[in-house]
Scaffold this active site. Structure first.
Site, PDB file in Angstrom:
ATOM      1  N   GLU A  93      18.635   0.735  11.396  1.00 25.88           N
ATOM      2  CA  GLU A  93      17.193   0.955  11.347  1.00 25.88           C
ATOM      3  C   GLU A  93      16.795   2.204  12.129  1.00 25.88           C
ATOM      4  O   GLU A  93      15.903   2.956  11.720  1.00 25.88           O
ATOM      5  CB  GLU A  93      16.456  -0.270  11.906  1.00 25.88           C
ATOM      6  CG  GLU A  93      16.594  -1.526  11.062  1.00 25.88           C
ATOM      7  CD  GLU A  93      16.039  -1.332   9.669  1.00 25.88           C
ATOM      8  OE1 GLU A  93      14.858  -0.948   9.554  1.00 25.88           O
ATOM      9  OE2 GLU A  93      16.775  -1.553   8.694  1.00 25.88           O
ATOM     10  N   TRP A 129      -2.814   5.591 -11.916  1.00 22.21           N
ATOM     11  CA  TRP A 129      -3.192   4.393 -11.181  1.00 22.21           C
ATOM     12  C   TRP A 129      -4.574   3.930 -11.611  1.00 22.21           C
ATOM     13  O   TRP A 129      -5.394   4.725 -12.076  1.00 22.21           O
ATOM     14  CB  TRP A 129      -3.180   4.672  -9.671  1.00 22.21           C
ATOM     15  CG  TRP A 129      -1.851   5.168  -9.182  1.00 22.21           C
ATOM     16  CD1 TRP A 129      -1.496   6.457  -8.926  1.00 22.21           C
ATOM     17  CD2 TRP A 129      -0.693   4.373  -8.922  1.00 22.21           C
ATOM     18  NE1 TRP A 129      -0.187   6.522  -8.511  1.00 22.21           N
ATOM     19  CE2 TRP A 129       0.332   5.258  -8.496  1.00 22.21           C
ATOM     20  CE3 TRP A 129      -0.413   3.009  -8.995  1.00 22.21           C
ATOM     21  CZ2 TRP A 129       1.604   4.817  -8.148  1.00 22.21           C
ATOM     22  CZ3 TRP A 129       0.849   2.562  -8.650  1.00 22.21           C
ATOM     23  CH2 TRP A 129       1.843   3.450  -8.234  1.00 22.21           C
ATOM     24  N   TRP A 158      -0.559   4.002  -4.220  1.00 21.81           N
ATOM     25  CA  TRP A 158       0.077   3.699  -2.938  1.00 21.81           C
ATOM     26  C   TRP A 158      -0.508   4.536  -1.796  1.00 21.81           C
ATOM     27  O   TRP A 158      -0.467   4.116  -0.630  1.00 21.81           O
ATOM     28  CB  TRP A 158       1.584   3.924  -3.019  1.00 21.81           C
ATOM     29  CG  TRP A 158       2.015   5.326  -3.376  1.00 21.81           C
ATOM     30  CD1 TRP A 158       2.274   5.818  -4.627  1.00 21.81           C
ATOM     31  CD2 TRP A 158       2.227   6.425  -2.474  1.00 21.81           C
ATOM     32  NE1 TRP A 158       2.635   7.140  -4.561  1.00 21.81           N
ATOM     33  CE2 TRP A 158       2.627   7.542  -3.260  1.00 21.81           C
ATOM     34  CE3 TRP A 158       2.128   6.577  -1.090  1.00 21.81           C
ATOM     35  CZ2 TRP A 158       2.917   8.792  -2.692  1.00 21.81           C
ATOM     36  CZ3 TRP A 158       2.419   7.811  -0.530  1.00 21.81           C
ATOM     37  CH2 TRP A 158       2.807   8.904  -1.326  1.00 21.81           C
ATOM     38  N   TRP A 180       6.093   3.687   2.231  1.00 20.71           N
ATOM     39  CA  TRP A 180       5.220   3.528   1.069  1.00 20.71           C
ATOM     40  C   TRP A 180       5.836   4.144  -0.184  1.00 20.71           C
ATOM     41  O   TRP A 180       5.737   3.575  -1.278  1.00 20.71           O
ATOM     42  CB  TRP A 180       3.849   4.130   1.354  1.00 20.71           C
ATOM     43  CG  TRP A 180       2.961   3.137   2.051  1.00 20.71           C
ATOM     44  CD1 TRP A 180       2.742   3.008   3.385  1.00 20.71           C
ATOM     45  CD2 TRP A 180       2.228   2.086   1.420  1.00 20.71           C
ATOM     46  NE1 TRP A 180       1.918   1.945   3.636  1.00 20.71           N
ATOM     47  CE2 TRP A 180       1.570   1.369   2.440  1.00 20.71           C
ATOM     48  CE3 TRP A 180       2.046   1.688   0.098  1.00 20.71           C
ATOM     49  CZ2 TRP A 180       0.753   0.272   2.182  1.00 20.71           C
ATOM     50  CZ3 TRP A 180       1.225   0.597  -0.159  1.00 20.71           C
ATOM     51  CH2 TRP A 180       0.588  -0.103   0.864  1.00 20.71           C
TER      52      TRP A 180
END
Length: 490
Positions: free
Chosen positions: A284, A316, A372, A395
């Site tokens: 991570e 979108w 997004w 994202w």
């Protein structure tokens, strides 16, 4: 070695600690005396809501940093010079007032910060003052980890493998401050002010203590010590939001109250001894480096561009209906309990569990059909640990437009995710108490519950809790059609 400069200034930014600090270390080595400053930059602060947990976190961490620098200096007049105004103006003016020959700072690769630093550099240069900057916020940065052909990585696993091949004690070593700390200069009489109060900055208290979010270096060490007792189980525990699995250190890494080298060194050592949890946490931390180097090489993503340009062709949903869906998502009114509980968590605390960040991001883009970028901006406003590179990377990963992102046809099912990662509904019940009396089996999809179950739990759909704003299976088909324009890009 003999000091190069008689006087220098360390400009603290996203590195609010007095230990293992690259710029402070180099300043103390190269200067006979060193001043330290932080600027509450109005260019950053002015657009923020007046109750912002991050501003309070920074302010409290600076109070501790001020005291630590004073103690290190051994002088009652030592400590931090705190300023409030435009950093691009305040910093050069302070450097000139102090009569320093050099300003030392750590890198910040966000486009706005780079532009600010170039402006400051040019102003300082006109004053005959050098600006020297150093790597501190990552283990590897910019072009330090490249492919064999010398290009930046765009896929994580090869980057991670190269990162692990390159890592050694040198890159994980601390930058010592204590040996030359007596070179820290006393603050001039007119600059011996305490760190600004929140009120003086134009902000309101947010109740960090009630959120149990410890600030500063001591808070970081407290959380790190606690996590090291749990780290070996991190690989399994981190996916369950009701379990104390994460490190909770992201905000400290964001503001530099914890050294990334210290974190990576501990993870690397434990991983080498066979800890699967430590290896996962190290991975991570490497993701964090990866997203920073993506931003450094592709700054256009900070302006809203998809990493994969073909994804900018996606249409979108817009208009009043899309706005209503976005508002339901922001306010936790989608009718999907795991999504709504996650949004309640971020709204109430400024924190969201990492798995839930993926779930709610996927839901916004692929169930609701909302751009997004709107979600990215919402997270940027709400997250205590907001970092442009990781937030954008996450994202774009969820929307499939980023580098090494999930395929466009992978769409999280919020009900399946809920049943798998919050099987007993402990997380959902904490943030959605109106559903607390539902049986576990009915909690994840209340609209499928039997009428008697709803009645016994005191839940009337549409009143106590909303019905789903979309049908997931139908939304999935719309998403696959929406993404048809980018099939060839994956």
């Amino acid at each position: 070695m003999a000091p190069t400069f008689s006087s220098g200034l360390v400009w603290f930014r996203r590195d609010l600690r007095s230990t293992d600090h690259a710029a402070l270390h180099h300043a103390l080595r190269q200067c006979q005396q060193v001043h330290c400053a932080f600027v509450f930059d109005t260019e950053i602060l002015d657009p923020l809501p007046r109750a912002d947990r991050r501003v309070e976190f920074i302010r409290e961490s600076l109070v501790e940093l001020d005291a630590s620098l004073r103690e290190l200096s051994g002088d009652a007049h030592g400590g931090l010079i705190a300023c409030h105004g435009l950093a691009r103006d305040e910093l050069p003016a302070l450097a000139r007032q102090l009569g320093v020959q050099a300003v030392f700072a750590n890198h910040d690769d966000e486009p706005q910060a780079l532009e600010r630093d170039e402006h400051v550099r040019s102003v300082l240069l006109a004053l005959g003052i050098r600006l020297l900057t150093f790597k501190d916020h990552t283990v590897f940065e910019r072009g330090e980890v490249l492919t064999q052909s010398g290009t930046p990585y765009t896929v994580f696993t090869p980057y991670k493998n190269a990162w692990l091949r390159k890592i050694d004690d040198f890159y994980l070593s601390a930058y010592p401050v204590e040996p030359r700390a007596r070179r820290l200069a006393p603050r001039p009489e007119g600059l011996r002010r305490p760190v600004h109060s929140l009120n003086a900055l134009g902000f309101e208290p947010t109740g960090l203590a009630q959120l149990r979010l410890p600030t500063g270096m001591q808070g970081a060490q407290q959380l790190l010590d606690d996590f090291l007792e749990r780290i070996d189980a991190y690989d399994e525990a981190r996916d369950f939001p009701a379990v104390k699995g994460p490190s909770y250190l992201s905000v400290h890494l964001r503001f530099g109250t914890l050294s990334i080298r210290q974190a990576a060194r501990l993870a690397h050592e434990r991983s080498a001894r066979g800890s699967a949890g430590a290896a996962t946490w190290l991975s991570e931390l490497i993701w964090r480096d990866f997203y920073f180097q993506v931003l450094a090489h592709h700054p256009q993503i900070a302006g809203g561009a998809s990493f994969k340009p073909a994804y900018d062709a996606i249409e979108w949903d817009s208009g009043a209906h899309a706005d209503a869906l976005f508002a339901a998502w922001c306010e936790g009114r989608t009718g999907y309990p795991l999504v709504d509980a996650a949004m309640a968590q971020i709204n109430q605390t400024g924190y969201m569990h990492n798995r839930l960040r993926m779930v709610v991001a996927s839901f916004l883009a692929k169930d609701l059909g909302v751009d997004w970028r709107r979600g990215e901006r919402y997270f940027a406003e709400k997250l205590n640990d907001f970092d442009l590179s990781a937030n954008n990377g996450g994202w774009q990963w969820a929307s499939s437009s980023g580098c090494d992102a999930q395929p466009y046809f992978r769409i999280f099912n919020p009900v399946s995710q809920s049943r798998k990662f919050d099987p007993e509904g402990r997380f959902i019940r904490r943030y959605l108490p109106q559903l607390a009396k539902l049986p576990d089996a009915a909690l994840h999809a209340p609209w499928l519950a039997r009428p008697l179950e709803l009645q016994a739990a005191g839940v009337t759909l549409g009143e106590d809790y909303p019905r789903p704003v979309v049908d997931h299976d139908e939304a999935r088909q719309r998403t696959l059609a929406r993404y048809a324009v980018v099939k060839k890009a994956d």
